[in-house]
Design a protein around this motif. Structure first.
Motif, PDB file in Angstrom:
ATOM      1  N   UNK A 279     -16.463   7.433  16.243  1.00 45.45           N
ATOM      2  CA  UNK A 279     -16.149   7.550  15.366  1.00 45.45           C
ATOM      3  C   UNK A 279     -15.770   7.727  13.490  1.00 45.45           C
ATOM      4  N   UNK A 280     -17.221   7.677  13.333  1.00 43.71           N
ATOM      5  CA  UNK A 280     -17.417   8.216  11.861  1.00 43.71           C
ATOM      6  C   UNK A 280     -17.193   6.250  11.056  1.00 43.71           C
ATOM      7  N   UNK A 281     -17.418   5.114  12.115  1.00 44.37           N
ATOM      8  CA  UNK A 281     -17.162   3.421  10.675  1.00 44.37           C
ATOM      9  C   UNK A 281     -18.278   2.914  11.830  1.00 44.37           C
ATOM     10  N   UNK A 282     -18.280   1.633  11.317  1.00 42.16           N
ATOM     11  CA  UNK A 282     -19.365   0.268  12.175  1.00 42.16           C
ATOM     12  C   UNK A 282     -18.494  -0.126  12.414  1.00 42.16           C
ATOM     13  N   UNK A 283     -16.902   0.152  12.094  1.00 44.17           N
ATOM     14  CA  UNK A 283     -16.389  -1.132  13.136  1.00 44.17           C
ATOM     15  C   UNK A 283     -16.012  -0.975  14.449  1.00 44.17           C
ATOM     16  N   UNK A 284     -16.405  -1.858  14.768  1.00 49.05           N
ATOM     17  CA  UNK A 284     -16.623  -2.228  16.609  1.00 49.05           C
ATOM     18  C   UNK A 284     -14.904  -1.620  17.478  1.00 49.05           C
ATOM     19  N   UNK A 285     -14.508  -0.854  17.576  1.00 47.22           N
ATOM     20  CA  UNK A 285     -13.475  -0.852  18.856  1.00 47.22           C
ATOM     21  C   UNK A 285     -12.338  -0.155  18.324  1.00 47.22           C
ATOM     22  N   UNK A 286     -13.148   1.013  17.135  1.00 45.65           N
ATOM     23  CA  UNK A 286     -12.058   1.784  16.463  1.00 45.65           C
ATOM     24  C   UNK A 286     -11.966   3.556  16.589  1.00 45.65           C
ATOM     25  N   UNK A 287     -12.545   3.787  17.785  1.00 47.09           N
ATOM     26  CA  UNK A 287     -12.738   4.686  18.650  1.00 47.09           C
ATOM     27  C   UNK A 287     -13.668   4.827  19.636  1.00 47.09           C
ATOM     28  N   UNK A 288     -13.580   6.087  20.362  1.00 48.08           N
ATOM     29  CA  UNK A 288     -14.779   7.015  21.208  1.00 48.08           C
ATOM     30  C   UNK A 288     -15.305   7.832  21.131  1.00 48.08           C
ATOM     31  N   UNK A 289     -15.440   8.265  20.270  1.00 50.00           N
ATOM     32  CA  UNK A 289     -16.142   9.289  19.481  1.00 50.00           C
ATOM     33  C   UNK A 289     -17.968   9.423  18.994  1.00 50.00           C
ATOM     34  N   UNK A 290     -18.853   9.204  20.073  1.00 49.43           N
ATOM     35  CA  UNK A 290     -20.102   9.582  19.373  1.00 49.43           C
ATOM     36  C   UNK A 290     -20.357  10.298  19.081  1.00 49.43           C
ATOM     37  N   UNK A 291     -20.318  11.854  19.170  1.00 50.87           N
ATOM     38  CA  UNK A 291     -20.510  12.974  19.226  1.00 50.87           C
ATOM     39  C   UNK A 291     -20.558  13.233  17.157  1.00 50.87           C
ATOM     40  N   UNK A 292     -21.646  13.670  16.779  1.00 51.54           N
ATOM     41  CA  UNK A 292     -22.485  12.958  15.252  1.00 51.54           C
ATOM     42  C   UNK A 292     -22.688  13.801  14.831  1.00 51.54           C
ATOM     43  N   UNK A 293     -22.968  13.736  13.761  1.00 54.83           N
ATOM     44  CA  UNK A 293     -24.139  15.249  12.729  1.00 54.83           C
ATOM     45  C   UNK A 293     -25.073  14.679  11.716  1.00 54.83           C
ATOM     46  N   UNK A 294     -25.636  14.750  11.246  1.00 51.62           N
ATOM     47  CA  UNK A 294     -26.638  13.676  10.376  1.00 51.62           C
ATOM     48  C   UNK A 294     -27.892  15.118  10.186  1.00 51.62           C
ATOM     49  N   UNK A 295     -28.077  14.551   8.555  1.00 47.88           N
ATOM     50  CA  UNK A 295     -29.121  15.159   8.035  1.00 47.88           C
ATOM     51  C   UNK A 295     -29.650  14.808   7.179  1.00 47.88           C
ATOM     52  N   UNK A 296     -31.524  15.489   7.173  1.00 46.66           N
ATOM     53  CA  UNK A 296     -31.793  15.513   6.015  1.00 46.66           C
ATOM     54  C   UNK A 296     -32.766  16.100   5.609  1.00 46.66           C
ATOM     55  N   UNK A 297     -31.737  15.687   4.309  1.00 48.73           N
ATOM     56  CA  UNK A 297     -32.039  17.412   3.344  1.00 48.73           C
ATOM     57  C   UNK A 297     -31.683  18.525   3.849  1.00 48.73           C
ATOM     58  N   UNK A 298     -32.271  19.843   3.523  1.00 46.75           N
ATOM     59  CA  UNK A 298     -32.643  20.640   3.797  1.00 46.75           C
ATOM     60  C   UNK A 298     -33.806  21.256   5.057  1.00 46.75           C
TER      61      UNK A 298
END
Length: 540
Positions: A279-298
Motif C-alpha cells: 500500500x505504498x509504504x514500509x509501515x507494516x499493517x497499514x494495507x494489503x495492496x502489493x501490486x505496484x510499479x517501479x521504473x529504472x530510468x528510461x
C-alpha cells in the motif's frame, strides 16, 4: 518511521565502537540478516530483525520494545553516512525493523546496517534505481520463484549473490511454503531434506511469523538479501495452495478457521518480514495492496502483479465459465492499472512481474502417469484432448483478452512477462487473441527447489520429459522452448537494443555446495515480439 535523522538520546554509534562490537555481538541479535527492497531513484526499503532478549523468539509475542538505529553510507567503513534514523520495534511487529530510507542519490551503490545497544548487524549493500530521465547502458536482474525449504538447499541464492553484477532480484512468488513436514518435499518419495518450522501447516499469525523467520536463517538467502535489493510479490504458498479471493484448495474452514483471518495473518507476517512497500509504504499493517510499479530510468518499467487476492475461483477445463466476463484473475482495478502502465510508459522495456503464466498453453493428451505428473506440477488436466491449465490466465480468458487487446489497440511494443509458479522453464511468444501474431514475450523461470515433472513421475531427469516437451511444442507452436526438469535461477540482461534471459540449473538440490551451469539463453530484439535462441550467455 522513515526519513533522515536520529532520535534524541540514541545517536549513531561511531565506526570505532561498531568495529569493536561487531566481532563480539551475539549472532542471535541480528540472526535473521539484513535486506533491502523496492529501489526508487531516491529511496530504498531497509529491513532486519532484532532479538534483544532470549524470550523474543519469532512469533512468541513477548519481549521489550527497543529502539534500533539504521545507517546508510557511501563506504564500507561508514565514514560517509548519508542517511540515518531510529525505529522502535517490539512484539507487535515481531521485533522486525522496516524503514524507507529516503533522500538518496539515483543509480548509486550504498552500504547499510542496523545497531541496537552496542551490537551491529551485518552490513548490506543496496542500489537505488536510475533517475527517471536517465538511459543506463544496461541492467541485470536475478529472476526466481518457488523456494521450498523442505525440498532442498537454496544454493541458487548463493550463486546469484556471488555474481556481483545484479541491480535487483525479482522474486515472482512462493518465497516460502506453508506445508507441514512430509508434504511436497524432495522427489517422488517426498523426502524432507530439512524440516519446516513449525512442524505443521501454517495457519495462524504465529505460524507464519515462525516460517518467515526460518527461511531468513538460510545462509544463502541471507547472503543474497545482503548483496542486492529484492522486488517481490506473492503467489499462493505465502498463504495456502491454490488460493483465490474466497478460499484455497488447502484451506479447511471447519478445522482451520475463517479464510479471511488466515489471509490477514499471512499478509501481516509477509509485510513484517519482507523488504517491500505494501500500500505504498514500509509501515507494516497499514494495507494489503502489493501490486505496484517501479521504473529504472528510461530503460525498464516493472509492474509487479498480485494474481491471488482478487481472482475468482478456479474452474475445470471445459467449463464455459472460463470465458465469463464476470470472472477475473487480476481484479478490475489492477487490470486497468496494468493496462495504463503499459500503454503510457516512457520506458523502452515494459516488464511484468507475473506470478502465473499468461501465454495460452494447451497440454496434449499423454499416458496417464504423465498426465498425473503435469497435473501435480503445473495444473494441467487432460481428459484425452488438449486442454489448458486453468490456474493461470488460461482460466480467465476475458481478463487476458482485455489486456492483450488494449496493448494491440494502443500499439504497445517491447512487453515482456516474467513468470514463475509452474516449476519449469519456458520461452514463449504471446499471441494476439485476434490475429494470432506475436505481440509480447513471456520468459518463465524454473523452481529454485520445488518439484518438477521428473520428480513427480519418479523418472530420471531429461528422459521421459523430453517427449512431453516435444508434444507441448507441437500443440503450441508459440512455445519456442520448454524444460520441465531442471531447477535453478535465471539472469535477465537488459539493454536498449535487446533483452536476454539465461537459465542456470543447479546440480543437486540436496547438496548445499551444488554447482551450476547455463542450460539455455533466449533473447528478444527491441521492436520485435519474437524470441530466439542465443548460444552465448552474458558473462558476470
Amino acid at each position: 518511521m522513515s526519513g533522515v535523522g536520529v532520535a534524541a538520546g540514541l545517536g549513531v554509534i561511531g565506526p570505532a565502537a561498531i568495529a569493536t562490537s561487531a566481532s563480539s555481538a551475539p549472532p542471535r541479535v541480528f540472526g535473521h540478516g539484513v535486506a533491502s527492497g523496492d529501489p526508487l531513484p531516491d529511496a530504498v526499503v531497509l529491513w532486519t530483525r532484532v532479538t534483544p532478549t532470549a524470550e523474543c523468539l519469532p512469533g512468541a509475542g513477548r519481549g521489550p520494545d527497543v529502539d534500533v538505529v539504521w545507517e546508510v553510507a557511501r563506504d564500507d567503513g561508514f565514514d560517509d553516512v548519508v542517511a540515518s534514523g531510529t525505529v522502535r520495534t517490539g512484539p507487535s511487529q515481531d521485533h522486525t525493523v522496516k524503514v524507507d530510507a529516503t533522500g538518496l542519490e539515483p543509480g548509486t551503490d550504498y552500504r547499510y546496517r542496523f545497531v541496537w545497544d552496542v551490537h551491529a548487524s551485518p552490513t548490506g549493500r543496496t542500489r537505488t534505481a536510475p533517475a527517471p530521465g536517465d538511459s543506463p547502458d544496461g541492467l541485470r536482474f536475478g529472476v526466481v520463484s518457488c523456494a521450498n525449504w523442505q525440498a532442498g538447499w537454496f544454493t541458487s541464492y548463493r550463486h546469484l549473490a556471488e555474481r556481483g553484477d545484479l541491480d535487483a532480484v525479482i522474486h515472482l512468488g512462493d518465497y516460502l511454503y506453508e506445508y507441514q513436514p512430509g508434504k511436497y518435499s524432495y522427489g517422488h518419495d517426498q523426502v524432507d531434506v530439512r524440516l519446516h518450522d513449525p512442524q505443521r501447516e501454517t495457519v495462524s499469525l504465529r505460524d507464519y511469523r515462525r516460517r518467515h523467520a526460518q527461511y531468513k536463517t538460510d545462509p544463502d538467502l541471507q547472503a543474497l538479501h545482503a548483496a542486492v535489493p529484492f522486488v517481490v510479490t506473492w503467489d499462493d504458498h505465502e498463504v495456502a495452495d491454490g488460493n483465490w479471493s474466497g478460499g484455497a484448495f488447502e484451506h479447511q474452514p471447519a478445522t482451520e478457521g475463517p479464510w479471511r483471518r488466515r489471509v490477514r495473518a499471512a499478509h501481516r507476517a509477509y509485510d513484517e518480514w519482507m523488504p517491500v512497500r505494501i500500500s505504498g509504504t514500509a509501515v507494516a499493517g497499514d494495507g494489503e495492496r502489493i501490486y505496484r510499479r517501479l521504473q529504472f530510468g528510461r530503460l525498464v518499467d516493472l509492474s509487479m502483479l498480485d494474481l491471488r487476492s482478487y481472482r475468482s475461483k478456479r474452474v475445470d477445463p471445459g467449463d464455459p465459465a472460463i470465458d465469463d466476463v464476470g470472472r477475473t484473475i487480476a481484479g478490475e482495478h489492477q487490470l486497468a492499472w496494468l493496462g495504463d502502465n503499459l500503454s503510457t510508459s516512457p520506458c523502452r522495456w515494459k516488464l511484468v512481474g507475473n506470478p502465473v503464466m499468461v501465454a495460452p498453453v494447451m497440454m496434449p493428451p499423454r499416458p496417464q502417469a504423465e498426465q498425473d505428473a503435469m497435473s501435480e506440477h503445473i495444473g494441467f488436466v487432460s481428459r484425452g484432448t488438449a486442454e489448458p491449465n486453468t490456474d493461470t490466465w488460461n482460466g480467465y480468458t476475458s481478463d487476458r483478452d482485455r489486456l492483450l487487446g488494449r496493448l494491440e489497440d494502443d500499439g504497445v511494443t517491447d512487453t515482456v512477462f516474467l513468470t514463475g509458479d509452474v516449476h519449469s522453464a519456458w520461452a514463449t511468444e504471446v499471441p494476439s487473441p485476434r490475429t494470432g501474431r506475436p505481440m509480447a514475450v513471456e520468459l518463465v523461470c524454473s523452481s529454485l527447489t520445488s518439484n518438477n515433472v521428473d520428480d513427480f513421475m519418479g523418472t530420471r531427469p531429461r528422459t521421459t520429459s523430453l517427449v512431453m516437451e516435444a508434444a507441448i511444442q507441437e500443440v503450441n507452436p508459440h512455445v519456442r522452448w520448454v524444460n520441465l526438469d531442471d531447477h535453478g535461477f535465471t539472469v535477465l540482461h537488459v539493454t536498449d537494443e535487446r533483452l536476454q534471459m539465461d537459465w542456470h540449473a543447479i546440480s543437486d538440490r540436496r547438496d548445499p555446495r551444488a554447482t551450476t551451469h547455463v542450460i539455455a539463453s533466449w533473447a528478444v530484439t527491441a521492436g520485435s515480439a519474437r524470441v530466439g535462441p542465443v548460444h552465448v550467455p552474458v558473462p558476470a
